[in-house]
Design a protein around this motif. Structure first.
Motif, mmCIF file in Angstrom:
data_model
loop_
_atom_site.group_PDB
_atom_site.id
_atom_site.type_symbol
_atom_site.label_atom_id
_atom_site.label_comp_id
_atom_site.label_asym_id
_atom_site.label_seq_id
_atom_site.Cartn_x
_atom_site.Cartn_y
_atom_site.Cartn_z
ATOM 1 N N LEU A 111 0.824 -1.204 0.000
ATOM 2 C CA LEU A 111 0.000 0.000 0.000
ATOM 3 C C LEU A 111 0.860 1.257 0.000
ATOM 4 O O LEU A 111 0.515 2.255 -0.649
ATOM 5 C CB LEU A 111 -0.932 -0.002 1.198
ATOM 6 N N ALA A 112 1.973 1.223 0.717
ATOM 7 C CA ALA A 112 2.882 2.371 0.716
ATOM 8 C C ALA A 112 3.471 2.587 -0.670
ATOM 9 O O ALA A 112 3.605 3.727 -1.145
ATOM 10 C CB ALA A 112 3.991 2.165 1.744
ATOM 11 N N ALA A 113 3.832 1.485 -1.358
ATOM 12 C CA ALA A 113 4.355 1.595 -2.720
ATOM 13 C C ALA A 113 3.295 2.131 -3.672
ATOM 14 O O ALA A 113 3.584 2.964 -4.548
ATOM 15 C CB ALA A 113 4.863 0.234 -3.190
ATOM 16 N N LEU A 114 2.063 1.666 -3.499
ATOM 17 C CA LEU A 114 0.955 2.171 -4.319
ATOM 18 C C LEU A 114 0.746 3.660 -4.074
ATOM 19 O O LEU A 114 0.611 4.453 -5.023
ATOM 20 C CB LEU A 114 -0.313 1.387 -3.983
ATOM 21 N N GLY A 115 0.716 4.060 -2.803
ATOM 22 C CA GLY A 115 0.535 5.474 -2.494
ATOM 23 C C GLY A 115 1.638 6.335 -3.066
ATOM 24 O O GLY A 115 1.374 7.439 -3.577
ATOM 25 N N ALA A 116 2.883 5.847 -3.007
ATOM 26 C CA ALA A 116 4.007 6.617 -3.541
ATOM 27 C C ALA A 116 3.873 6.815 -5.042
ATOM 28 O O ALA A 116 4.131 7.913 -5.560
ATOM 29 C CB ALA A 116 5.324 5.929 -3.206
ATOM 30 N N TYR A 249 -8.762 5.289 4.414
ATOM 31 C CA TYR A 249 -7.842 4.459 3.645
ATOM 32 C C TYR A 249 -7.095 3.498 4.564
ATOM 33 O O TYR A 249 -6.854 3.805 5.736
ATOM 34 C CB TYR A 249 -6.811 5.324 2.906
ATOM 35 N N PRO A 250 -6.675 2.358 4.039
ATOM 36 C CA PRO A 250 -5.895 1.428 4.862
ATOM 37 C C PRO A 250 -4.510 1.977 5.171
ATOM 38 O O PRO A 250 -3.966 2.807 4.437
ATOM 39 C CB PRO A 250 -5.822 0.163 3.990
ATOM 40 N N ASP A 251 -3.943 1.497 6.278
ATOM 41 C CA ASP A 251 -2.638 1.965 6.741
ATOM 42 C C ASP A 251 -1.571 1.759 5.673
ATOM 43 O O ASP A 251 -1.500 0.712 5.030
ATOM 44 C CB ASP A 251 -2.223 1.216 8.010
ATOM 45 N N GLY A 252 -0.741 2.768 5.514
ATOM 46 C CA GLY A 252 0.382 2.695 4.595
ATOM 47 C C GLY A 252 0.205 3.540 3.366
ATOM 48 O O GLY A 252 1.166 4.128 2.860
ATOM 49 N N PHE A 253 -1.033 3.647 2.870
ATOM 50 C CA PHE A 253 -1.241 4.351 1.604
ATOM 51 C C PHE A 253 -0.918 5.834 1.716
ATOM 52 O O PHE A 253 -0.198 6.391 0.874
ATOM 53 C CB PHE A 253 -2.677 4.164 1.114
ATOM 54 N N LEU A 254 -1.443 6.511 2.741
ATOM 55 C CA LEU A 254 -1.242 7.961 2.836
ATOM 56 C C LEU A 254 0.211 8.326 3.074
ATOM 57 O O LEU A 254 0.710 9.311 2.508
ATOM 58 C CB LEU A 254 -2.116 8.555 3.933
#
Length: 319
Positions: A111-116, A249-254
């Protein structure tokens, strides 16, 4: 879609429309997925006040980010029968970002990679520049003159909007507090009043298509949709639009999105150089959209969510 509309689009495309399936669309549009004779698909957006302007904005945005190609623009017809304007777009496969964020099954790191990646794409929209800030007046993307700076427009717009808010949505005390909050923070926009960059103005998870990259370990943005509200201004507002309902949003995305928006884009395009207070300034810019959203009729889901943000901000600003 009406039969006259499918026939008109088929004639313009040189291929009959054999099926039209409704899709989610913008506030002022009806959107349909078209199956064409001989195979192939396209997307039709029906309605809207200025499809030729939106098509021109999409062409400008397409130089920097993934945007569906506009295949045809058909103006509205009044006589002998009224027919809505239509814009026919290439069909782009992909999954709405909203479905990914709502669906579960994606770990925090992914999710962090998607958000980035989404953050980088949103930042690249703002690398398209114009000669001055304001709203587009024609298909040449001429920016209208005599616009007051955003820092002066916000208090007036907020006051006008709260007068039109349904009483069931926001009580009088909250409406008055909201106008005062806008008045208090509007002067901060003087720092970005002169920015003249492309702003999508409706960046949210429903308007972004994504998919897994080829190695299935990363994400890519396949298309940014629905450019009907775009203007020339400061792109921090686009970032704030994505952050607006971030608590859902789920954790990591923002966290990934914030990092990506600040990061240099992967293809070497110039980075939008963020002001050190870019997130705060974006939130103040978002007060324009929030003020307008809550004027929608009772029962409008997004308007009700915007009212929740307003109620929270008048107690603890920008939380």
């Amino acid at each position: 879609m009406e039969l006259t509309e499918t026939l008109r689009i088929g004639e313009a495309m040189g291929r009959a429309v054999v099926r039209a399936r409704p899709l989610a669309g913008g506030f002022s549009h009806e959107t349909s997925l078209l199956s064409l004779s001989g195979g192939g698909r396209a997307v039709a957006r029906l309605g809207g006040a200025a499809p030729a302007v939106e098509a021109a904005v999409m062409a400008a945005g397409r130089t920097r980010v993934p945007v569906p190609e506009v295949l045809r623009v058909l103006p509205a017809v009044v006589e002998p029968d009224e027919v809505r304007a239509a814009m026919v777009l290439e069909y782009v496969p992909g999954t709405p970002l909203s479905h990914v964020l709502d669906g579960g099954g994606v770990d925090r790191r992914s999710l962090a990679a998607l958000g980035a990646e989404v953050g980088r794409v949103v930042a690249r929209i703002g690398t398209v520049t114009f000669d001055r800030p304001g709203f587009f007046t024609d298909a040449r993307l001429t920016v209208g003159r005599d616009e007051q700076p955003w820092s002066r427009q916000l208090p007036e717009l907020a006051e006008a909007c709260v007068a039109a808010v349904p009483a069931e949505r926001l009580d009088l005390a909250t409406r008055r507090a909201w106008v005062k909050l806008c008045e208090a923070h509007a002067p901060a926009l003087a720092a970005i009043d002169d920015q003249a960059r492309l702003v999508h103005a409706d960046i949210n998870p429903k308007n972004i298509l994504v998919s897994r990259a080829d190695d299935d370990a990363d994400w890519r943005v396949d298309a940014v949709l629905d450019w009907e509200f775009s203007y020339s201004g400061c792109p921090y507002g686009d970032a704030a639009n994505m952050l607006r309902f971030g608590d859902t949003y789920p954790d990591g995305f923002l966290d990934g999105f914030r990092h990506g928006f600040r990061d240099r884009s992967r293809d070497g395009s110039p980075e939008v150089p963020p002001h050190e207070d870019w997130e705060y300034l974006g939130r103040v810019l978002d007060m324009f959209a929030l003020s307008d959203l809550v004027t929608r009729p009772v029962g409008h889901e997004v308007a009700d969510a915007a009212a929740g943000v307003i109620r929270r901000w008048v107690v603890r600003p920008f939380t």
